[in-house]
Scaffold this active site. Structure first.
Site, PDB file in Angstrom:
ATOM      1  N   SER A  31       0.827  -1.216   0.000  1.00 51.61           N
ATOM      2  CA  SER A  31       0.000   0.000   0.000  1.00 51.61           C
ATOM      3  C   SER A  31       0.850   1.250   0.000  1.00 51.61           C
ATOM      4  O   SER A  31       1.684   1.432   0.888  1.00 51.61           O
ATOM      5  CB  SER A  31      -0.816   0.091   1.298  1.00 51.61           C
ATOM      6  N   HIS A  62      -4.487   0.722  -5.276  1.00 52.20           N
ATOM      7  CA  HIS A  62      -3.775  -0.473  -5.761  1.00 52.20           C
ATOM      8  C   HIS A  62      -4.077  -0.593  -7.258  1.00 52.20           C
ATOM      9  O   HIS A  62      -5.164  -0.991  -7.640  1.00 52.20           O
ATOM     10  CB  HIS A  62      -4.286  -1.740  -5.051  1.00 52.20           C
ATOM     11  N   HIS A  84      -6.003  -8.980  -1.627  1.00 54.02           N
ATOM     12  CA  HIS A  84      -6.015  -9.332  -0.216  1.00 54.02           C
ATOM     13  C   HIS A  84      -7.156 -10.309   0.059  1.00 54.02           C
ATOM     14  O   HIS A  84      -8.200 -10.265  -0.585  1.00 54.02           O
ATOM     15  CB  HIS A  84      -6.213  -8.078   0.636  1.00 54.02           C
ATOM     16  N   TYR A  86      -9.180 -10.199   2.465  1.00 54.86           N
ATOM     17  CA  TYR A  86     -10.409  -9.525   2.924  1.00 54.86           C
ATOM     18  C   TYR A  86     -11.295  -9.055   1.766  1.00 54.86           C
ATOM     19  O   TYR A  86     -12.442  -8.689   1.969  1.00 54.86           O
ATOM     20  CB  TYR A  86     -10.082  -8.349   3.862  1.00 54.86           C
ATOM     21  N   GLU A  87     -10.748  -9.064   0.556  1.00 56.98           N
ATOM     22  CA  GLU A  87     -11.573  -8.669  -0.596  1.00 56.98           C
ATOM     23  C   GLU A  87     -12.567  -9.774  -0.964  1.00 56.98           C
ATOM     24  O   GLU A  87     -13.468  -9.549  -1.772  1.00 56.98           O
ATOM     25  CB  GLU A  87     -10.681  -8.329  -1.790  1.00 56.98           C
ATOM     26  N   ALA A 114       2.704  -2.271   3.996  1.00 60.89           N
ATOM     27  CA  ALA A 114       2.546  -1.261   5.038  1.00 60.89           C
ATOM     28  C   ALA A 114       2.027  -2.010   6.256  1.00 60.89           C
ATOM     29  O   ALA A 114       1.211  -2.932   6.118  1.00 60.89           O
ATOM     30  CB  ALA A 114       1.560  -0.203   4.601  1.00 60.89           C
ATOM     31  N   MET A 212      -2.115  -7.054   6.764  1.00 62.75           N
ATOM     32  CA  MET A 212      -3.173  -7.882   6.178  1.00 62.75           C
ATOM     33  C   MET A 212      -2.715  -8.615   4.915  1.00 62.75           C
ATOM     34  O   MET A 212      -3.542  -8.965   4.058  1.00 62.75           O
ATOM     35  CB  MET A 212      -4.390  -6.995   5.864  1.00 62.75           C
ATOM     36  N   SER A 213      -1.419  -8.837   4.791  1.00 57.54           N
ATOM     37  CA  SER A 213      -0.907  -9.488   3.571  1.00 57.54           C
ATOM     38  C   SER A 213       0.370 -10.246   3.909  1.00 57.54           C
ATOM     39  O   SER A 213       0.690 -10.455   5.072  1.00 57.54           O
ATOM     40  CB  SER A 213      -0.609  -8.419   2.505  1.00 57.54           C
ATOM     41  N   ASN A 236       2.075   3.339  10.851  1.00 53.27           N
ATOM     42  CA  ASN A 236       1.399   3.837  12.062  1.00 53.27           C
ATOM     43  C   ASN A 236       1.759   2.937  13.233  1.00 53.27           C
ATOM     44  O   ASN A 236       2.178   1.789  13.032  1.00 53.27           O
ATOM     45  CB  ASN A 236      -0.131   3.795  11.853  1.00 53.27           C
ATOM     46  N   HIS A 248      -6.958   4.460   6.534  1.00 52.51           N
ATOM     47  CA  HIS A 248      -6.241   4.042   5.328  1.00 52.51           C
ATOM     48  C   HIS A 248      -5.493   5.236   4.730  1.00 52.51           C
ATOM     49  O   HIS A 248      -4.382   5.094   4.211  1.00 52.51           O
ATOM     50  CB  HIS A 248      -7.252   3.467   4.321  1.00 52.51           C
TER      51      HIS A 248
HETATM   52  N1  HPA Z   1      -2.947  -2.996  11.154  1.00 59.61           N
HETATM   53  C1  HPA Z   1      -3.136  -3.814  10.093  1.00 59.61           C
HETATM   54  N2  HPA Z   1      -2.736  -3.526   8.870  1.00 59.61           N
HETATM   55  C2  HPA Z   1      -2.103  -2.359   8.685  1.00 59.61           C
HETATM   56  C3  HPA Z   1      -1.871  -1.455   9.734  1.00 59.61           C
HETATM   57  C4  HPA Z   1      -2.317  -1.797  11.039  1.00 59.61           C
HETATM   58  O1  HPA Z   1      -2.150  -1.061  12.019  1.00 59.61           O
HETATM   59  N3  HPA Z   1      -1.208  -0.400   9.189  1.00 59.61           N
HETATM   60  C5  HPA Z   1      -1.049  -0.650   7.879  1.00 59.61           C
HETATM   61  N4  HPA Z   1      -1.587  -1.839   7.555  1.00 59.61           N
END
Ligand code: HPA
Length: 277
Positions: A31, A62, A84, A86-87, A114, A212-213, A236, A248
């Site tokens: 991302s 993306h 992903h 989750y899609e 990310a 998430m990947s 973050n 996001h």
């Molecule tokens: N959690 C899950 N996925 C993420 C995060 C997070 O804090 N930051 C970027 N992708």
């Protein structure tokens, strides 16, 4: 042959009708890290939507294409945009692109993402070399009939992230004065971010970053004998570790800010991978 592999081979034939390019290194851009694609001397771009049956990403930001080309004289394929779990795709579809890049010739897989920082030493904007992973919160991508031609039924996962490749990344970070942390990446399904209690649980389990990947792609790649390395971009602090709620947009803005150091490190490392036997 099981349906999963029929689909994979159909995608392979579909790409081979467009290009006979043989990459050595495959790079997956996470991302907000898509800027890296500008570093590539492009030979051919293949939008995922041009590949019959290929899973197409639905996430904003993306782009969704393979970029075939060169970094220096290293032939690479770069995935700009990944799909992903989750899609709503089957996990076998989530890892189909990874398998496809191996079939196309790639021996090395460079994964990026990310992630939220769990280890208190990781702050927004930092990079983390992935040294190991926790994948047991998502379905294993190898569930289902095994295709012995691709890999063994019960593959070893005791060294998912290749030590020699990781050393090269460390050396190039040092040479470029880029500070890089190290740690364990945990994958959850998303798409909701984690709760503070889940982050405390992950910390107890030994995770340093969460996303998430990535872990399922790494498993599919090791199953096929690829050498794998990875960098998380810490966009973050994970939930409950900072005063701000997660968004996001925040993830993408932080990635933009770190784009230059990220691109330099990935490029220099891939150039060095080109020299490996
Ligand atoms: N959690 C899950 N996925 C993420 C995060 C997070 O804090 N930051 C970027 N992708």
């Amino acid at each position: 042959m099981a349906q999963v592999y029929e689909k994979l081979h159909a995608c392979y034939e579909s790409v081979r009708k467009i290009t006979d390019f043989q990459p050595k290194v495959a790079i997956v851009l996470g991302s907000g890290l898509g800027d890296f694609a500008k570093e590539i001397q492009v030979e051919k771009e293949v939008p995922y939507s041009d590949i019959a049956g290929f899973p197409v990403s639905t996430v904003k930001g993306h782009d969704g294409k393979f970029i075939f080309g060169y970094l220096g004289n290293v032939p690479v394929v770069c995935m700009k945009g990944r799909v992903h779990y989750y899609e709503g795709y089957a996990m076998s579809d989530v890892v189909l692109p990874t398998r496809l890049m191996k079939l196309l010739g790639a021996e090395i897989l460079f994964l990026t993402n990310a992630a939220g920082g769990i280890n208190s030493a990781l702050n927004a904007g930092d990079l983390m070399l992935i040294t190991d992973q926790i994948a047991c919160f998502v379905p294993n991508p190898l569930i289902g009939p095994n295709e012995d031609a691709l890999g063994t039924r019960f593959p070893d996962m005791s060294e998912i992230y290749d030590h020699a490749l990781s050393d090269i990344i460390r050396d190039h970070a040092k040479a470029n004065s880029i500070s890089i942390g190290e740690g364990v990446y945990a994958q959850l399904t998303g798409p909701s971010y984690e709760s503070p209690a889940e982050i405390r649980m992950l910390k107890t389990m030994g995770a340093d970053a969460v996303g998430m990947s990535t872990t399922v792609e790494a498993i599919a790649a090791r199953h096929m004998g690829m050498r794998v390395c990875g960098i998380s971009f810490i966009s973050n602090k994970a939930a409950g570790l900072s005063a701000n709620p997660l968004s996001h947009e925040e993830v993408q803005q932080a990635a933009d800010a770190a784009s230059e150091k990220f691109c330099r490190l990935v490029k220099d490392s891939v150039l060095a991978f080109g020299g490996l036997a």
